[in-house]
Motif scaffolding. Structure first.
Motif, PDB file in Angstrom:
ATOM      1  N   LYS A   1       0.639  -1.171   0.070  1.00 20.69           N
ATOM      2  CA  LYS A   1       0.056  -0.107   0.003  1.00 20.69           C
ATOM      3  C   LYS A   1       0.728   1.226  -0.216  1.00 20.69           C
ATOM      4  N   GLU A   2       0.465   2.128  -0.758  1.00 20.17           N
ATOM      5  CA  GLU A   2       1.111   3.199  -0.944  1.00 20.17           C
ATOM      6  C   GLU A   2       0.972   4.382   0.542  1.00 20.17           C
ATOM      7  N   GLN A   3       1.666   4.077   1.388  1.00 22.98           N
ATOM      8  CA  GLN A   3       1.139   4.925   2.717  1.00 22.98           C
ATOM      9  C   GLN A   3       1.442   6.265   2.870  1.00 22.98           C
ATOM     10  N   LYS A   4       1.051   7.158   1.783  1.00 21.91           N
ATOM     11  CA  LYS A   4       1.259   8.484   1.932  1.00 21.91           C
ATOM     12  C   LYS A   4       0.603   9.328   3.083  1.00 21.91           C
ATOM     13  N   ARG A   5       1.492   9.507   3.955  1.00 23.61           N
ATOM     14  CA  ARG A   5       0.812  10.410   4.948  1.00 23.61           C
ATOM     15  C   ARG A   5       0.360  11.420   4.515  1.00 23.61           C
ATOM     16  N   GLU A   6      -0.986  11.945   5.402  1.00 25.19           N
ATOM     17  CA  GLU A   6      -1.753  12.915   5.116  1.00 25.19           C
ATOM     18  C   GLU A   6      -1.161  14.136   5.204  1.00 25.19           C
ATOM     19  N   ILE A   7      -1.389  15.177   4.506  1.00 24.13           N
ATOM     20  CA  ILE A   7      -1.049  16.456   4.441  1.00 24.13           C
ATOM     21  C   ILE A   7      -1.675  17.098   5.634  1.00 24.13           C
ATOM     22  N   THR A   8      -1.060  17.713   6.609  1.00 28.19           N
ATOM     23  CA  THR A   8      -1.779  18.334   7.744  1.00 28.19           C
ATOM     24  C   THR A   8      -1.294  20.001   7.680  1.00 28.19           C
ATOM     25  N   ILE A   9      -1.998  20.788   8.535  1.00 25.34           N
ATOM     26  CA  ILE A   9      -1.714  22.283   8.503  1.00 25.34           C
ATOM     27  C   ILE A   9      -0.225  22.441   8.998  1.00 25.34           C
ATOM     28  N   ASN A  10       0.387  21.481   9.770  1.00 23.76           N
ATOM     29  CA  ASN A  10       1.854  21.646  10.212  1.00 23.76           C
ATOM     30  C   ASN A  10       2.662  21.605   8.835  1.00 23.76           C
ATOM     31  N   ASP A  11       2.181  20.690   7.896  1.00 20.21           N
ATOM     32  CA  ASP A  11       3.084  20.615   6.693  1.00 20.21           C
ATOM     33  C   ASP A  11       3.054  22.013   6.104  1.00 20.21           C
ATOM     34  N   ILE A  12       2.043  22.557   5.856  1.00 19.01           N
ATOM     35  CA  ILE A  12       1.711  23.885   5.349  1.00 19.01           C
ATOM     36  C   ILE A  12       2.700  24.838   6.243  1.00 19.01           C
ATOM     37  N   ALA A  13       2.611  25.012   7.532  1.00 18.12           N
ATOM     38  CA  ALA A  13       3.218  25.748   8.199  1.00 18.12           C
ATOM     39  C   ALA A  13       4.780  25.694   8.052  1.00 18.12           C
ATOM     40  N   LYS A  14       5.189  24.643   8.036  1.00 17.31           N
ATOM     41  CA  LYS A  14       6.953  24.319   7.929  1.00 17.31           C
ATOM     42  C   LYS A  14       6.953  24.952   6.773  1.00 17.31           C
ATOM     43  N   GLU A  15       6.549  24.546   5.492  1.00 14.34           N
ATOM     44  CA  GLU A  15       6.555  24.982   4.194  1.00 14.34           C
ATOM     45  C   GLU A  15       6.755  26.565   4.026  1.00 14.34           C
ATOM     46  N   LEU A  16       6.036  27.329   4.917  1.00 14.85           N
ATOM     47  CA  LEU A  16       5.943  28.840   4.937  1.00 14.85           C
ATOM     48  C   LEU A  16       6.845  29.289   6.203  1.00 14.85           C
TER      49      LEU A  16
END
Lengths: 342, 342
Positions: free
Chosen positions: A4-19
């Motif tokens: 199974k392709e276990q792509k972790r869900e994107i969370t607001i934390n990912d967005i936060a880190k990105e920015l």
DNA sequence: ATTACAAATGCAAGCGCTTGCATAAAATAA
DNA sequence: TTATTTTATGCAAGCGCTTGCATTTGTAAT
């Protein structure tokens, strides 16, 4: 089996880190909070889109203590009345950002009780409900009223549960139908009634009785049969009536489906419709147009009832003043070929 | 307005405090974890009952990353086929401890896309879906397959989306229906087909064609009309056919509702049914029994399709080997009075 | 320039439950 | 009795998001 392709869900934390900003800012930005500058809002939304972020309603629900879900409990999806009601419910709910979770009770009180527990566990924000024909005790709704979760009921309602009620004027429906037959010249109007444990059917029976009385027709006991309105019940009623010395010349069926069966049974018993017998049913189905003769009916506003039930419910959820505790709705007399000028 | 009774919800912490044990023990006890002694399990459950505790599915879902919710997307609840499918879906889902959240697309691709987003936000554990007649692009399901969320499709399916497919053998249904008419002596069999963008209807058309060919009947182009199967389409078809020099003596309708309308339209055009014209429809509705003449049909196993769809889906969720990627289901020929020995 | 205020963002706790790991208690083996 | 399992429980982090309050930055008033 493939991995199974276990792509972790994107969370607001990912967005936060990105920015390089904090998750709270992201959350606020996505929710269009006034305190966040337009500039960051745009940036956040852009990145969210990019990353394919989608709000996790579960987490959101938990922290807001609000699920944005409306629970619906109805007897059965198969009937056209309820199908229409469901459509109305869905539409209004969706338009207001609510999801809908649906359960059918199959007219079983036990299942109704079970379903309320499910709804409670799911922490629905509100409940739309049409009771079983047999529901007497409504204690299973206490959980909700105790917690302030609103419960809107339609059609088959109980005034022992607080909250908005959407009902149709069943008395008037039956009265109108009966009077229609009388106006056509019927002198011996019979009624196949539903169970006396349901207010809906009691009201209909009352309407029938009163229409007779107001028009100076006698109420003969053999013309008023009460039943569960099953297919067999309807057939039996026809058999009984057609063996009477004074056969009825008009029948008011308490439900759409029983009307259909009465009409078919009478026909196959050799009764000429509508010359010898006029029939009208309380509740309309699409089918009524197609049978021969087409079957007159009083149409019940299923869609509107569902719609208003949710409208009222949502008002309750928002703690707005609800329109009314009882709403009466108009009904439509559909005159077709099964009811005939004598 | 009366003050809302803001009773705080009972949580496992309340139970824990009551018993002077830790919340984790309570959680495990309630879940019948093997590591917990029978004694404490009993105590915990007793207190839970006492306090009126009810699991908060939202919190549970969040921490388990599993919602126990199955999403259902169907074109419309009003049709009897889908109503039956829904019943099957509900039943199996409930029996396995899943809740169901339902959306209808009203045959709109845009709504279908929107609904998938809702389902994604709701973090459903799996999806049961019957596509719109118009759905071509199925990119909106990628989110799920990418995350390993299984998608089971029934009736109107797309093989471009991985996951179990439950379909009926539409080719055979049409073939059987057509051959039935031919066997009755029909020489000029027509077919009102559905949109060519749906495999369901293409298969039906193929079955129709092949049945003609195998029985050495010519396929006349004017006997094969393709449409959206609206009420108007059906009426138009009858009008066209009845104005032909060589009127058809048999009609296979691609859907239940169009069959009903064709039959009504033909009748009111003065065609004698079934002496002059036999009719059979692909798909049965309760109504078919009540119209005159009663309408022959090939019944589609709606309930079973819904049931198997969920069964397969749940297997996928549990990472069990799914029964098959395609399941063919039996269909039943219901011979009624609209098809007649010539 | 200094203070006062508004605007924009961050911190950190909390929503209720689950679960890996550590620990304590009890039972068994040596 | 001590060491070793087995059994039963607790600790604490984490699920992803929201939100009150504190903090920083920018702007206007003195």
């Amino acid at each position: 089996m493939a991995l199974k392709e276990q792509k972790r869900e994107i969370t607001i934390n990912d967005i936060a880190k990105e920015l390089n900003i904090s998750p709270s800012t992201v959350s606020r930005a996505l929710n269009d909070n006034a305190k966040i500058s337009e500039a960051t809002k745009e940036k956040v939304k852009a990145v969210a889109q990019d990353l394919g972020y989608e709000l996790n309603l579960v987490a959101s629900s938990l922290s807001k203590n609000k699920t944005n879900v409306i629970g619906v409990i109805i007897p059965n999806i198969g009937s056209q009345f309820f199908a229409k009601a469901l459509s109305g419910i869905q539409e209004v709910a969706r338009a207001n950002g609510y999801n809908v979770i649906i359960c059918q009770t199959n007219e079983s009180v036990q299942q109704e009780v079970d379903m309320t527990r499910v709804m409670n566990s799911a922490r629905v924000d509100g409940l739309v409900c049409c009771l079983t024909m047999e529901t007497k005790d409504v204690g299973h709704f206490d959980v909700f009223t105790k917690k302030g979760i609103p419960v809107a009921m339609f059609d088959r309602v109980s005034y022992a549960v607080p909250g908005p009620k959407i009902v149709v004027d069943n008395y008037e429906a039956a009265y109108t139908a009966t009077e229609h037959l009388i106006n056509l010249g019927c002198k011996r109007v019979a009624h196949l009634a539903g169970t006396t444990s349901s207010k809906v059917f009691c009201d209909r029976t009352e309407g029938f009785k009163d229409a007779l009385q107001k028009n100076d027709l006698p109420l003969l006991p053999q013309y008023l049969l009460s039943s569960d309105l099953t297919e067999q019940d309807a057939r039996d009623a026809v058999r009984i009536w057609m063996n009477l010395p004074d056969k009825p010349d008009g029948i008011v069926a308490a439900s759409a489906s029983s009307g259909l069966i009465i009409s078919a049974a009478a026909k196959s018993a050799g009764v000429r419709l509508p010359e010898d017998l006029s029939i009208i049913s309380l509740g309309n189905e699409r089918c009524n147009e197609f049978v021969t003769p087409s079957l007159s009916a009083v149409d019940m506003p299923g869609y509107d009832m569902g719609k208003s039930a949710v409208e009222q419910l949502i008002k309750c959820i928002k703690s707005e003043k609800v329109d009314s505790s009882i709403t009466l709705k108009p009904i439509q007399l559909l005159i077709r070929n099964s009811s005939f000028k004598h």
